[in-house]
Design an enzyme around this catalytic site. Structure first.
Site, PDB file in Angstrom:
ATOM      1  N   LYS A  24       0.825  -1.217   0.000  1.00  0.00           N
ATOM      2  CA  LYS A  24       0.000   0.000   0.000  1.00  0.00           C
ATOM      3  C   LYS A  24       0.855   1.262   0.000  1.00  0.00           C
ATOM      4  O   LYS A  24       0.600   2.181  -0.767  1.00  0.00           O
ATOM      5  CB  LYS A  24      -0.942   0.016   1.217  1.00  0.00           C
TER       6      LYS A  24
ATOM      7  N   ARG B 236      -9.961   1.371   9.068  1.00  0.00           N
ATOM      8  CA  ARG B 236      -9.630  -0.024   9.380  1.00  0.00           C
ATOM      9  C   ARG B 236     -10.801  -0.805   9.950  1.00  0.00           C
ATOM     10  O   ARG B 236     -10.693  -2.005  10.162  1.00  0.00           O
ATOM     11  CB  ARG B 236      -8.469  -0.078  10.378  1.00  0.00           C
TER      12      ARG B 236
ATOM     13  N   ARG C 119      10.962  -6.823   5.207  1.00  0.00           N
ATOM     14  CA  ARG C 119      10.869  -5.424   5.653  1.00  0.00           C
ATOM     15  C   ARG C 119      11.415  -5.266   7.063  1.00  0.00           C
ATOM     16  O   ARG C 119      12.107  -4.294   7.373  1.00  0.00           O
ATOM     17  CB  ARG C 119       9.407  -4.955   5.576  1.00  0.00           C
TER      18      ARG C 119
ATOM     19  N   ARG D 130      11.958  -2.620  11.932  1.00  0.00           N
ATOM     20  CA  ARG D 130      10.724  -2.169  12.585  1.00  0.00           C
ATOM     21  C   ARG D 130      10.356  -3.096  13.732  1.00  0.00           C
ATOM     22  O   ARG D 130      10.239  -4.311  13.563  1.00  0.00           O
ATOM     23  CB  ARG D 130       9.583  -2.099  11.561  1.00  0.00           C
TER      24      ARG D 130
ATOM     25  N   ARG E 206      -1.647  -8.967  13.319  1.00  0.00           N
ATOM     26  CA  ARG E 206      -2.141  -7.898  12.448  1.00  0.00           C
ATOM     27  C   ARG E 206      -2.896  -8.451  11.253  1.00  0.00           C
ATOM     28  O   ARG E 206      -3.906  -7.890  10.832  1.00  0.00           O
ATOM     29  CB  ARG E 206      -0.993  -6.992  12.003  1.00  0.00           C
TER      30      ARG E 206
END
Length: 192
Positions: A13, A88, A127, A133, A144
């Site tokens: 996204k 969301r 990632r 992260r 998630r």
């Protein structure tokens, strides 16, 4: 043009929002980026958001809604925007509808990027390595994705019923995906 870009974490996204932002000359607004900026800078908002994201939980609606409302009212968003990571859940859809009504704006389209769970897990693991992260641990990623399937994926039906949904395969070369989105948007939004 006023767009939502939706899909599960790791589907691309943010990448596609940035490309669409350049193409249409409108800001890409990522609620995740806003929260990460505040977390990195240890602002009160950031510390509050961190208490949720580190556990794989979503930041509460009230906090997210107020950030989005403030951002959409800024001057650079007057002629359009791309929202990434919002709404969301159904309550946020209602909040966004109210914000747009208040601003005298309408949503032009909702782009849904799609990819298999295996592809998403692989991308997020990569990632996590590249960006370090803290919210990309295997446990948090799994939570998630479950939250997305339960709370966010059903929103696509709402936008489909409104005639706003454009579904695009999120697997392939970045430029090919972007070109497919732009072709769909140009055909669908201009047809209305």
């Amino acid at each position: 043009m006023r767009l939502l870009i939706m899909g599960p974490q790791g589907v691309g996204k943010g990448t596609q929002a940035a490309l669409l932002s350049t193409h249409y000359d409108i800001p890409a607004i990522s609620t995740g980026d806003i929260f990460r900026f505040n977390i990195k800078n240890k602002t009160p908002l950031g510390l509050e958001a961190l208490s949720y994201t580190d556990k794989g939980e979503l930041v509460p609606d009230e906090l997210t809604n107020s950030i989005v409302k403030d951002r959409l009212a800024q001057d650079d968003a007057a002629n359009g925007w791309i929202l990434d990571g919002y709404p969301r859940n159904a309550a946020q859809v209602e909040a966004l509808d109210a914000m747009l009504a208040e601003l005298g704006q309408k949503l032009d389209a909702v782009v849904a990027l799609e990819a298999s769970r295996d592809v998403l897990l692989e991308r997020m693991a990569k990632r996590a390595k590249e960006q370090g992260r803290s919210d990309d641990t295997p446990e948090v990623i799994a939570k998630r994705l479950e939250t997305y399937e339960k709370e966010t994926a059903p929103l696509l039906d709402i936008y489909k019923q409104r005639g706003l949904l454009i579904s695009v395969n999120g697997v392939g070369e970045i430029d090919e995906i972007s070109n497919a989105i732009i072709a769909e948007l140009d055909a669908n939004v201009q047809a209305r």
